[in-house]
Motif scaffolding. Structure first.
Motif, short mmCIF file in Angstrom:
data_model
loop_
_atom_site.label_atom_id
_atom_site.label_comp_id
_atom_site.label_asym_id
_atom_site.label_seq_id
_atom_site.Cartn_x
_atom_site.Cartn_y
_atom_site.Cartn_z
N ALA A 42 0.84 -1.20 0.00
CA ALA A 42 0.00 0.00 0.00
C ALA A 42 0.87 1.24 0.00
O ALA A 42 2.06 1.18 0.34
N ASN B 245 -4.06 1.71 -3.21
CA ASN B 245 -4.64 1.10 -2.01
C ASN B 245 -5.99 0.46 -2.27
O ASN B 245 -6.21 -0.70 -1.91
N TYR C 256 -5.28 8.64 2.83
CA TYR C 256 -4.74 7.34 3.26
C TYR C 256 -5.72 6.63 4.19
O TYR C 256 -6.05 5.45 3.99
N LYS D 278 -8.01 3.03 3.60
CA LYS D 278 -8.04 1.86 4.48
C LYS D 278 -9.47 1.53 4.91
O LYS D 278 -9.87 0.36 4.94
#
Length: 311
Positions: free
Chosen positions: A78, A96, A144, A148
């Motif tokens: 990632a 990602n 980011y 996730k």
């Protein structure tokens, strides 16, 4: 875990290499890594008969073919930099989210037994309901963190839609040997250590009163293996369950190194969260316990590794 075929994405990286080294003697290991932050010398025996290395990006591979005969997948590859995700959110999404969906699709086509996904405490954002439980609604404050959280939702949806077994591990602040000192991800400990070892002025972003919940990389590797062998589908915090301020942490590092160096304070970085503290009661679902009394011993092991690496 023995005699299984295992795929580790990002397997030459900080955490992935610890997983690979733990499993390689007794299992067949395939690593996919583009060497952006990983290093071949992180593998104890890079010429091991049980190791196959694919140097490529996930989005550049035929993952359905790559996953043929694989039993378990550990997905760690990632973009892990909060600042870089703020600077380039499209690239963050591609590396990602898109890569993860492609991987999940290949897992389904190959009837993979289970995928263990490396998530992050960053999904909690500035949630103040400490200690943080997995049931909290995600409040990502960076691309980011949003990536996730999105991947966690995709994992759940693939479990519901196709029966793909998964565990998403929300790491808090991981530290230990092989951590990239140049990485902006949970890098405060290696930055402190390397600055002191190189006679530079250590830097703290913000006032240093922000808190973190640190967990040793060896425990994180163990969490991954336990999660693969467990029958739990869902999200698990991986942390010590204790928090410490960055200022307190620096004093411990300074004392451990027997140094007398003042720290320099810089403005808080965009996307950085203020406080982090995990509820770890869910770790029992993957049969994981962490001994928090070993923190200073683990810190010494980390310092010794960085000393050797600088040579």
């Amino acid at each position: 875990m023995k005699d299984r075929n295992i795929l580790i994405t990002g397997g030459l990286g900080f955490i992935g290499s610890h997983i690979a080294n733990s499993l390689m003697d007794d299992n067949s290991i395939t690593i996919i890594d583009n060497l952006t932050s990983g290093r071949l010398d992180y593998i104890d025996n890079p010429n091991h008969d049980n190791l196959t290395l694919i140097q490529n990006d996930l989005n550049g591979l035929d993952l359905t073919a790559t996953l043929k005969d694989i039993d378990y997948v550990f997905h760690l590859a990632a973009m892990v930099s909060v600042p870089l995700s703020v600077e380039n959110p499209i690239r963050c999404h591609e590396e990602n989210v898109t890569a993860t969906v492609n991987l999940l699709n290949a897992c389904v086509k190959n009837d993979i037994e289970k995928i263990v996904f490396s998530s992050s405490s960053a999904v909690y954002g500035e949630n103040t309901n400490m200690p943080l439980k997995e049931s909290e609604i995600p409040m990502p404050s960076s691309p980011y963190a949003a990536s996730k959280a999105s991947c966690e939702l995709y994992l759940k949806s693939f479990h519901e839609s196709y029966g793909l077994n998964y565990t998403a591990l929300r790491y808090f602040n991981v530290f230990g040997p092989k951590q990239d000192k140049n990485s902006p991800y949970a890098a405060v400990i290696p930055n402190f250590i390397n600055a002191i070892l190189e006679n530079r002025e250590p830097v703290i972003y913000g006032d240093g009163e922000q808190t973190r919940d640190f967990v040793y990389v060896g425990d994180v590797a163990r969490a991954n293996i336990n999660a693969a062998e467990s029958d739990y589908n869902g999200i698990v915090n991986v942390a010590s369950g204790k928090r410490i301020t960055i200022n307190e942490l620096y004093e411990i590092v300074k004392k451990t190194l027997n140094a007398d160096v003042d720290v320099r304070y810089l403005p808080k970085r965009p996307g950085d969260i203020e406080h982090s503290h995990a509820d770890i009661s869910n770790m029992k679902r993957i049969n994981l316990e962490i001994d928090t009394t070993d923190f200073e011993k683990q810190l010494v092991e980390t310092i010794n590794w960085f000393r050797q690496d600088l040579k």
